[in-house]
Design an enzyme around this catalytic site. Structure first.
Site, short mmCIF file in Angstrom:
data_model
loop_
_atom_site.label_atom_id
_atom_site.label_comp_id
_atom_site.label_asym_id
_atom_site.label_seq_id
_atom_site.Cartn_x
_atom_site.Cartn_y
_atom_site.Cartn_z
N THR A 29 9.96 20.34 -62.87
CA THR A 29 8.57 21.02 -62.38
C THR A 29 8.67 19.60 -62.00
O THR A 29 8.82 18.40 -62.59
CB THR A 29 8.01 20.96 -63.70
OG1 THR A 29 8.40 20.67 -64.92
CG2 THR A 29 8.45 22.74 -63.87
N ASP A 30 7.15 19.38 -61.85
CA ASP A 30 6.48 17.91 -60.93
C ASP A 30 4.90 17.51 -62.62
O ASP A 30 4.78 18.90 -63.24
CB ASP A 30 6.65 17.46 -60.58
CG ASP A 30 5.83 18.58 -59.18
OD1 ASP A 30 4.25 18.82 -60.38
OD2 ASP A 30 6.18 18.57 -58.01
N ALA A 31 4.83 16.46 -61.95
CA ALA A 31 3.47 16.60 -62.60
C ALA A 31 2.57 17.76 -62.41
O ALA A 31 1.27 17.47 -63.57
CB ALA A 31 2.75 14.90 -62.75
N GLY A 66 2.34 20.38 -62.71
CA GLY A 66 2.69 21.42 -63.57
C GLY A 66 3.38 22.92 -63.03
O GLY A 66 3.77 23.86 -63.68
#
Lengths: 136, 136, 136, 136
Positions: A14-16, A18
């Site tokens: 995942t990344d920031a 979400g």
């Protein structure tokens, strides 16, 4: 016959925002490819680090239909098409457990001679694997 | 009781030296942590993207005893120690299928209130999970 | 006018075949996108973790012409096309310092309202950035 | 004299908690190591994919003091200690532009002969680099 690979989405995927980072979807497809080769008794360590030949990816494309979240269980259906003596493509469908399509991807692969960097016929073990996972 | 997680080394885990990239060993340990939480019925999406609390890693260390190659099957044994009301550590042993130790790692985790950024008591579902996976 | 981003290939970008892992080429393109936004004074933390809107990638494709090795210096030329009020695409050319093409990629992005999950007009700061980096 | 490496936090470095994924902090430290070798005229492609020797990491540890967000500018200060003829350690300090410490890390490296898998003296170019970046 398509090959099915089960995967859980990991925090690292995942990344920031979400959800799964876009390029990681292709990495998850590649995992399905590796597991499919493994089930066909192809030694991955030798396959991916050979001194004679390599089968690099020359093209990849991916469509994103729904986001994936950490902890999600997904299925990847993989099927292949041999395009000529040196080339094949793999089609991937990523699905929810309820069989809704999350993503679709394609990778194209060409066999090359690592000494001359020219095209070379696919090795017989790959031809065998292509027959097993043929989309027809 | 320790939790055991099975994993296959993927091509993406490796680097140009032909073995697993060092930092990816910690990522593989984190996968074991996630699966252990999941088996304890903790919703990973809510757990890792909560608005109230977070349980960030404040320390990690890892020792590398043997290299890992693409296609290798490994086991990760995970066990936990609650250090105080806000803090716990996880110990990981990575093993070959023949139970030779490949790597050992530790992560330390602290519960914080996301609004005040101060320490906070661990939620009850984590206390429950810590009891289940206690190293004693 | 295209935006140019300079990058060095890192050990972590590579895989056991000794070259950059295919999906990481798209991640390198995304770095160029981020730097281009940053130069246009767009706050990346707010942009990628907004509560109102998101601009997810809905399609990506990439062609690989030459391998990249650890330590290689590369350039990424990025140019954009606004496709409609909610959608744009980015074209990337990855080049050697001698301007040989190593790889080409495209990403397509759609603006959505995070509450309703429906399409939404692109924010004005993105329209401004699209004008600056337009391929025409 | 310590070596300083400048880095911007990328979207790919982050996870669904909105901050840099813990293991990626070690990867960012490794980038600083690579750039430091590069500045010392060491060919990274040959260095990391040699047939004679390898200098694998045998230990890594990292402490996390503050979170890092997408777009953050950071500095990494790297300094080295040669521990014996075959072994050295690298100390990393990750700092904000205002020189607040975000994270601290250590990696330990041993030179091995790839044919015999036994310890071997560090090559002269590495000894030279260790003198240049010595913490004293």
């Amino acid at each position: 016959m398509p090959f099915t690979y089960n995967r859980t989405i990991r925090f690292q995927d995942t990344d920031a925002a979400g959800v799964v980072y876009f390029a990681n979807v292709l990495a998850i497809c590649h995992e399905a490819y590796e597991e499919s080769l493994n089930v066909s008794n192809i030694n991955l360590q030798l396959f991916f680090r050979n001194n004679d030949f390599a089968i690099p990816i020359v093209h990849a494309s991916v469509d994103f239909l729904r986001p994936m979240f950490c902890g999600d269980r997904i299925l990847i259906n993989l099927s292949t098409n041999q395009l000529n003596l040196q080339k094949f493509e793999i089609n991937y469908q990523i699905l929810t457990p309820e069989k809704e399509i999350i993503s679709k991807a394609i990778t194209k692969h060409i066999c090359i001679d690592l000494n001359t960097r020219t095209r070379k016929e696919l090795p017989s073990e790959i031809i065998h694997w292509l027959h097993k996972t043929d989309s027809l």
